[in-house]
Write a protein that holds these residues in place. Structure first.
Motif, short mmCIF file in Angstrom:
data_model
loop_
_atom_site.label_atom_id
_atom_site.label_comp_id
_atom_site.label_asym_id
_atom_site.label_seq_id
_atom_site.Cartn_x
_atom_site.Cartn_y
_atom_site.Cartn_z
N ALA A 68 0.83 -1.21 0.00
CA ALA A 68 0.00 0.00 0.00
C ALA A 68 0.87 1.26 0.00
O ALA A 68 0.54 2.26 -0.65
CB ALA A 68 -0.94 -0.01 1.20
N GLU A 69 1.99 1.21 0.71
CA GLU A 69 2.89 2.37 0.74
C GLU A 69 3.56 2.55 -0.63
O GLU A 69 3.68 3.67 -1.15
CB GLU A 69 3.95 2.17 1.83
N ASP A 71 2.34 1.69 -3.44
CA ASP A 71 1.32 2.21 -4.36
C ASP A 71 1.13 3.72 -4.16
O ASP A 71 0.89 4.45 -5.13
CB ASP A 71 -0.01 1.47 -4.16
N ASN A 72 1.24 4.18 -2.91
CA ASN A 72 1.18 5.63 -2.69
C ASN A 72 2.27 6.34 -3.48
O ASN A 72 2.03 7.39 -4.09
CB ASN A 72 1.36 5.96 -1.20
N MET A 75 1.35 6.41 -7.09
CA MET A 75 0.31 7.42 -7.38
C MET A 75 0.88 8.83 -7.40
O MET A 75 0.50 9.65 -8.23
CB MET A 75 -0.83 7.30 -6.38
N MET A 76 1.81 9.10 -6.46
CA MET A 76 2.43 10.42 -6.47
C MET A 76 3.22 10.63 -7.77
O MET A 76 3.26 11.73 -8.32
CB MET A 76 3.38 10.60 -5.27
N ILE A 105 -5.90 12.23 -5.47
CA ILE A 105 -5.28 12.53 -4.17
C ILE A 105 -5.12 14.05 -4.12
O ILE A 105 -4.42 14.61 -4.97
CB ILE A 105 -3.91 11.85 -4.02
N ALA A 133 -3.22 10.39 -10.24
CA ALA A 133 -3.35 9.56 -9.03
C ALA A 133 -4.36 8.43 -9.17
O ALA A 133 -4.90 7.95 -8.16
CB ALA A 133 -3.68 10.42 -7.80
N GLY A 136 -6.90 6.85 -6.64
CA GLY A 136 -6.54 7.30 -5.29
C GLY A 136 -6.47 6.18 -4.26
O GLY A 136 -6.35 6.44 -3.07
N ASN A 137 -6.53 4.93 -4.73
CA ASN A 137 -6.46 3.79 -3.83
C ASN A 137 -5.42 2.79 -4.32
O ASN A 137 -5.18 2.67 -5.53
CB ASN A 137 -7.81 3.08 -3.75
N PRO A 138 -4.83 2.04 -3.37
CA PRO A 138 -3.77 1.09 -3.76
C PRO A 138 -4.32 -0.21 -4.36
O PRO A 138 -5.53 -0.40 -4.46
CB PRO A 138 -3.07 0.82 -2.43
#
Ligand code: UDP
Length: 247
Positions: A68-69, A71-72, A75-76, A105, A133, A136-138
């Motif tokens: 999940a991190e 994926d953040n 997305m950035m 995001i 993004a 906005g979810n992983p």
């Protein structure tokens, strides 16, 4: 023109061009000009931006971090690419085309939040809208969000611009020299044969909403315009009773 409103899925690989990662200014100018050529024919364009030239979530194990991190971070990366694309599209159109980045995001000082009806409004006014993004979810890549945004803004088709791949093949053309290109192929053929050009989740969402998917080689100049003019370029995935393979 075959469609009035489309969404283009641009991968990070298109932005990094001849490099493994990061940005290739020549590739980015080329992309912007291809998009503007289609825009100037009166097509409304949304762009879902990938981020693989910066980071991809599946690399999490290699870096010893949670998915999940990771994926953040991915997305950035798509937000950074979107700002770059906004900058270059604005410059290449000499400021004549309004380009908006709408992000799932919030980063309110540099881009608008994604609001569906507002995105439709922008497109109707002739703005190019870049979706950043993903959703906005992983746990997804940008393929699935690309289809989702296409449906949300009522675009008629999604265009997957590939780098050196001219569509969907019967097998991996890099491994099997006898692999043949599908001209038209049913969603279910792509899903059941696990053909590896797009994420299955994206194909299934498109299938369930009867959304045509065009897959073509963006490196062939004018390919997006030719698809829009009705030519058979690359592959179209749709609800067809018969798959058509190139001879
Ligand atoms: N990503 C995500 N949720 C989304 C969209 C993207 O978590 O809704 C992350 C995911 O880690 C993905 C990365 O962002 O790998 C970059 O997107 P993608 O891999 O699709 O980039 P592309 O292959 O198109 O360059």
């Amino acid at each position: 023109m075959r469609y009035k409103r489309i969404v283009l899925k641009l991968s990070g690989g298109a932005i990094s061009g001849k490099y493994e990662s990061g940005f290739d200014p020549i590739a980015i100018d080329y992309i912007a000009d291809e998009i503007l050529a289609v825009y100037n024919k009166g097509v409304q364009i949304g762009i879902t931006m990938g981020g693989g030239n910066i980071f991809r979530g599946h690399l999490c194990t290699q870096w010893g971090i949670e998915r999940a991190e990771a994926d953040n971070i991915g997305m950035m990366g798509t937000i950074i690419n979107s700002l770059m694309m906004r900058g270059v599209l604005t410059a290449r159109s000499e400021g004549k085309v309004e380009v908006r980045v709408m992000t799932a995001i919030p980063v309110n000082t540099v881009a608008e939040p994604y609001i569906r009806l507002r995105a439709i409004n922008h497109l109707e006014k002739g703005y190019i809208v870049i979706f950043a993004a993903g959703i906005g979810n992983p746990y997804v890549t940008t393929d699935y969000p690309g289809v989702q945004r296409t449906l949300e803004v009522r675009a008629e088709a999604i265009f997957f611009a590939k780098h050196k791949t001219n569509g969907i093949f019967t097998d991996d053309p890099n491994k099997n020299p006898n692999a043949k290109l599908y001209r038209r192929v049913n969603y279910n053929t792509v899903v059941h044969q696990d053909l590896d050009a797009l994420d299955q989740s994206a194909v299934i969402l498109a299938r369930d909403n009867n959304l045509p998917i065009h897959v073509f080689d963006f490196d062939q100049k004018g390919s997006m315009a030719r698809v829009l003019e009705g030519e058979d370029v690359g592959t179209v995935i749709l609800q067809t009773s018969e798959d058509v393979i190139e001879e």
